[in-house]
Design an enzyme around this catalytic site. Structure first.
Site, PDB file in Angstrom:
ATOM      1  N   GLU A 694      -5.739   4.461 -12.083  1.00 30.00           N
ATOM      2  CA  GLU A 694      -5.184   3.278 -12.035  1.00 30.00           C
ATOM      3  C   GLU A 694      -5.920   2.174 -13.274  1.00 30.00           C
ATOM      4  O   GLU A 694      -7.156   2.290 -13.266  1.00 30.00           O
ATOM      5  CB  GLU A 694      -5.601   2.496 -10.601  1.00 30.00           C
ATOM      6  CG  GLU A 694      -4.946   1.136 -10.207  1.00 30.00           C
ATOM      7  CD  GLU A 694      -4.991   0.590  -9.193  1.00 30.00           C
ATOM      8  OE1 GLU A 694      -4.752  -0.554  -9.122  1.00 30.00           O
ATOM      9  OE2 GLU A 694      -5.854   1.139  -8.221  1.00 30.00           O
ATOM     10  N   GLU A 872      -6.975   4.069  -0.668  1.00 28.99           N
ATOM     11  CA  GLU A 872      -7.821   3.356  -1.597  1.00 28.99           C
ATOM     12  C   GLU A 872      -9.065   2.710  -0.809  1.00 28.99           C
ATOM     13  O   GLU A 872      -9.042   2.513   0.077  1.00 28.99           O
ATOM     14  CB  GLU A 872      -7.120   2.135  -2.584  1.00 28.99           C
ATOM     15  CG  GLU A 872      -6.423   1.104  -1.520  1.00 28.99           C
ATOM     16  CD  GLU A 872      -6.111   0.083  -2.374  1.00 28.99           C
ATOM     17  OE1 GLU A 872      -6.417  -0.144  -3.798  1.00 28.99           O
ATOM     18  OE2 GLU A 872      -5.405  -0.880  -1.819  1.00 28.99           O
TER      19      GLU A 872
END
Length: 931
Positions: A694, A872
């Site tokens: 990311e 996450e």
């Protein structure tokens, strides 16, 4: 018969019209015929001279073959031993003598001048044919001379051509014509008919028109003898006789034509004057306003047709005058009416009587109808509340025939839309247009075909009705011109003042607050001075569109000055912070929209605006004073420079200045490359390898150091700057992906966060496609993470944007799932491939049973519908173990790595750090479970 001037003039014209052409024709014809006869004679003489010359050429060709054969026989022996007696053996009827001549003595022997001698020697040396020599003695003698013999290079052989053979039988070739043949020097070689004395010393004096013709026999190229002139001469007695006969016939023909012209003119005068006298009497009656008078003409020709036309015209004039009087009366009735309802009633009542129609129907469009193809329908006895029908463009085209009355069976009129069209056999239809839009439709039906003039009256009637309808709308148009800006179409200052006053009165009763934004285009005078008024006007139009689009339809824009616009913003009564945020965000959107580059007349430039803001009731409760406050705020903003936003109240300017400073910092950071992307890896639990990363933005602030998104992204989104930052992140991520790929590094897809404002931007998909093309990055190498609260706000719009982006190959994932107001069923409506469980749920496991259940449920449901699950914020081995137990696909969090720069991520990939780290975590987890 000849008592009238017309008769006498007609007779004279007939005689002159026949006599003059005949006389002219006789004179010109006689000359033309003489010329034709002379020309014909010349052509015949030229052809017979040519035929005579061809006979001579044929004889020369034969003599050439004959002498060439004799020459070949001479070559078989020795020229030194050839005697004169031996040469005499070669003589014949064609050859008078044969001699051997020394080439050096040729010119003297034949008495040749230097030019002829030079041409003679050159011919013998270059051409195989003999040279033809004309000896001009008492009688011209012809010789064929050949090139030197092979046995003796200086000896020439000369053949004297027989004159008897050469000119045999030519004396009587054509007894009517005298022929003469002259050599290239003009000397006479031969002539016939001594009885015709031409008195000519040279054929060059023979010219066309004298009965003579000359034809050239070209012998120079073949025999080096120049050109012979063949002349032919005729006395022309035959042609003179023929021309005289023609002139005589012309005289008799002329006399006969004059007599016939006199007889015919007498007859025509009699046939013409009688109808004309009758028509004159009829016109005198019309001059006395007696339109009913008819003429009686029975001539059976065009005069009778003219009489019938006159009678029809007289009747039509009578009917038209009656119709005009009726239309004038109708005009008085219509112009006295100021409403469409009254006009419609007059049309229906008076129109039927005027057109003598069985039925008349009227359809009128109105501004209160949303569809321009909708019409109110009326007929006899109607009211203004008549029904509304929709007429498509095809039917409108079929109805627009203003000048004709048609048979209903021959038309394509829609019987369902107009059922009354079946009541009669004939129909008149006309569409009345105003400003290129259909305003009304007039339809009249008839049992039988009316007179032709009815269509014209109906057309005039339609025009009068159209004028009346336009008159009804005139007051409304005057209002538009007085209250709206002609250039931009926006409300003008007068209209805006009324609107502001009404808005404040309504806001007072509803307890609402109102913001007035005064927007001034900076440096607009320079645009007019530099590029001209036309470009300035176009700039105003384009800026009006940009500002209106940024403001939104619910906040109408007005132009109140040359380069000044005003905007009214109504919002609920709220705290000062909310006032500043909402008006500031709106003003910032307008300010950014105004900076959109414009290209006008090949000039590209961008504008800025200065915005002054005044609030009701905080600053004042008067509309006039509120406008003054906004103007003062705008002028105060210009003191700080252009392109600023300023509130009238100083208490609000703190937040505005803070916004301006932050915007300047962001723009500076973008220009100075102060932003940087960090990458947090994602690890696949099944393969124990990195499965993408990311991209997270960081700000290397020159004063505050490295800043995480927490310190600047919320403000950027609030101030409308998130779009510029998002584009930078996307471009940098795409560039980095291509760079890694060029070095053989493959971290998987790079995930980029997409904000709410980016998704609602209609140009976002196009910007993405442009960035992919510029960086050479493929869409399959990127992933967009969308926050759940973002897409559920406007599902339909997001579905369109995501569908366009999906075509590039980009994969979409849902970020922060569970924190918004969505559900798994909504996710199915979008092409989502991945789902990321929010960190708040991961933090609760394994100690919180509710968190455990939610995480397990989300993973199970997602996997059943084929969506990859990402957890996450994983920070502990317990969380890792439980997520692995729940069969979560991908892990992201500090347990594996913090967000790191691009170079650090490459090092981790090269060291295979994730597999080793995963093994140590497995061992640690097993140890904890055993304890």
């Amino acid at each position: 018969m000849l008592s009238s001037k017309l008769a006498r003039r007609t007779l004279l014209l007939f005689i002159l019209s026949s006599l003059i052409p005949i006389i002219v024709f006789s004179f010109l014809g006689s000359r033309q015929i003489e010329q034709l006869y002379t020309k014909k004679q010349q052509q015949e003489l030229r052809q017979t001279a040519k035929n005579f010359g061809l006979i001579l050429f044929e004889r020369l060709s034969f003599l050439e073959l004959h002498t060439a054969h004799l020459r070949s026989m001479l070559l078989q022996g020795d020229s030194k031993e050839i005697s004169a007696a031996a040469l005499d053996k070669f003589t014949s009827d064609e050859i008078a003598a044969v001699r051997l001549i020394n080439s050096d003595d040729t010119a003297r022997h034949f008495q040749l001048n230097s030019t002829v001698a030079e041409n003679f020697y050159q011919h013998l040396s270059n051409v195989r044919t003999p040279a033809l020599i004309v000896s001009n003695g008492k009688e011209p003698t012809l010789y064929f001379v050949y090139r030197p013999l092979q046995v003796d290079g200086k000896m020439l052989v000369s053949f004297q051509l027989s004159s008897e053979y050469m000119w045999r039988h030519l004396d009587n070739y054509d007894p009517r014509i005298k022929y003469s043949v002259r050599g290239s020097d003009g000397g006479l070689l031969f002539e016939t008919r001594d009885d015709l004395d031409l008195h000519l010393t040279s054929t060059h004096k023979l010219v066309e028109g004298e009965g003579a013709a000359v034809w050239s026999l070209y012998l120079d190229a073949r025999y080096a003898a120049g050109d012979w002139k063949i002349s032919a001469f005729s006395t022309g007695a035959d042609s003179v006789t023929d021309a005289q006969q023609f002139k005589t016939s012309i005289r008799y023909t002329t006399i006969l034509a004059i007599l016939l012209a006199a007889l015919i003119s007498t007859y025509v005068i009699r046939r013409t004057t009688a109808p004309i006298f009758a028509l004159r009497k009829g016109i005198e009656q019309i001059n006395q306003n007696r339109f009913g008078h008819l003429v009686d003409i029975s001539s059976g020709d065009e005069f009778e047709a003219l009489g019938n036309t006159f009678n029809g015209m007289s009747l039509r004039l009578h009917n038209y005058i009656f119709a005009m009087r009726s239309l004038a009366a109708i005009d008085r009735l219509i112009l006295e009416k100021l409403k469409i309802e009254d006009v419609v009633r007059v049309v229906l009542v008076e129109g039927v009587e005027l057109l003598h129609a069985k039925r008349l129907c009227f359809f009128v469009s109105s501004d209160d109808l949303s569809n321009p193809n909708d019409f109110y329908s009326f007929s006899e006895g109607c009211e203004i509340s008549g029904g509304v029908i929709t007429i498509n463009n095809y039917d409108l085209y079929q109805l627009h025939h203003p000048q004709s009355i048609r048979k209903i069976s021959d038309t394509a009129i829609n019987r369902e839309t107009f059922p009354f069209s079946s009541e009669a056999d004939y129909i008149y239809t006309n569409v009345l247009w105003q400003n290129e839009k259909p305003k009304a439709i007039l339809i009249a039906v008839f049992n039988s075909l009316p007179e032709d003039y009815v269509a014209g009256i109906a057309s005039s009637f339609s025009d009068h009705v159209n004028v009346a309808l336009a008159n009804c709308n005139w007051e409304e148009k005057l209002f538009q011109q007085a209250h709206y800006d002609l250039l931009t179409g926006l409300p003008n200052r007068y209209r805006f003042r009324d609107k502001l006053k009404d808005t404040l009165e309504q806001a007072q009763g509803a307890k609402q607050q109102v913001a007035l934004l005064l927007i001034d285009i900076d440096n607009f005078k320079k645009i007019n001075d530099s590029f001209g008024q036309k470009t300035g006007d176009e700039t105003l139009q384009r800026m009006a569109n940009l500002l209106a689009s940024a403001a939104g339809l619910e906040r109408p824009l007005a132009r109140i000055g040359a380069n000044a616009f005003a905007l009214i913003y109504i919002f609920p009564l709220n705290s000062r912070t909310t006032i500043v945020e909402e008006t500031g965000a709106l003003a910032e959107r307008i300010r950014l929209a105004a900076r959109t580059p414009l290209t006008l007349n090949n000039h590209k430039f961008s504008n800025t605006v200065t915005i002054g803001i005044a609030l009701y009731p905080n600053d004042t409760e008067s509309s006039e004073t509120l406008l003054q406050c906004a103007d003062e705020a705008m002028l105060e903003a210009k003191k700080y420079g252009k392109n600023h936003i300023y509130y009238y109240s100083e208490v609000y300017n703190t937040s505005a200045l803070e916004r301006a400073r932050f915007t300047a910092d962001i723009n500076r950071a973008l220009s100075n490359n102060e932003f940087e992307l960090y990458y947090q890896p994602k690890v696949n639990l099944r393969t124990q390898k990195m499965d993408g990363c990311e991209a997270l933005i960081r700000w290397n602030h020159p004063e505050k150091g490295l800043l995480t998104p927490y310190f600047f992204l919320p403000q950027a989104e609030e101030y409308g700057l998130i779009g510029e930052l998002g584009i930078w992140v996307l471009r940098e991520a795409a560039r980095q992906k291509v760079e890694w790929q060029s070095h053989g590094v493959n971290p998987g897809r790079i995930a980029v966060n997409v904000s709410v404002l980016q998704l609602i931007d209609k140009d976002f998909a196009r910007d993405v496609q442009r960035i992919l093309a510029e960086t050479l990055c493929k869409g399959e190498q990127l992933e967009f993470e969308i926050t759940e609260t973002a897409y559920v706000e406007d599902m339909d719009n997001f579905r369109v944007v995501i569908s366009d982006l999906e075509k590039t190959g980009i994969v979409f994932s849902v970020d922060d799932y569970g924190t918004g107001y969505s559900s798994l069923s909504m996710i199915l409506k979008l092409p989502v491939a991945k789902l990321k469980i929010d960190k708040s749920f991961v933090d609760g496991i394994p100690g919180n049973d509710i968190s455990n259940y939610i995480v397990e449920y989300v993973i199970g449901m997602a996997k059943k519908i084929g969506i990859t699950v990402i957890a996450e914020g994983v920070e502990s081995t317990e969380q890792l173990g439980l997520l692995k137990q729940y069969k979560c696909d991908i892990i992201q969090g500090y347990i594996f790595s913090l967000p790191v720069p691009a170079t650090k991520l490459v090092e981790m990939l090269e060291d295979n750090a994730f597999a080793a780290q995963f093994s140590s975590l497995q061992a640690l987890l097993s140890e904890k479970l055993s304890d």
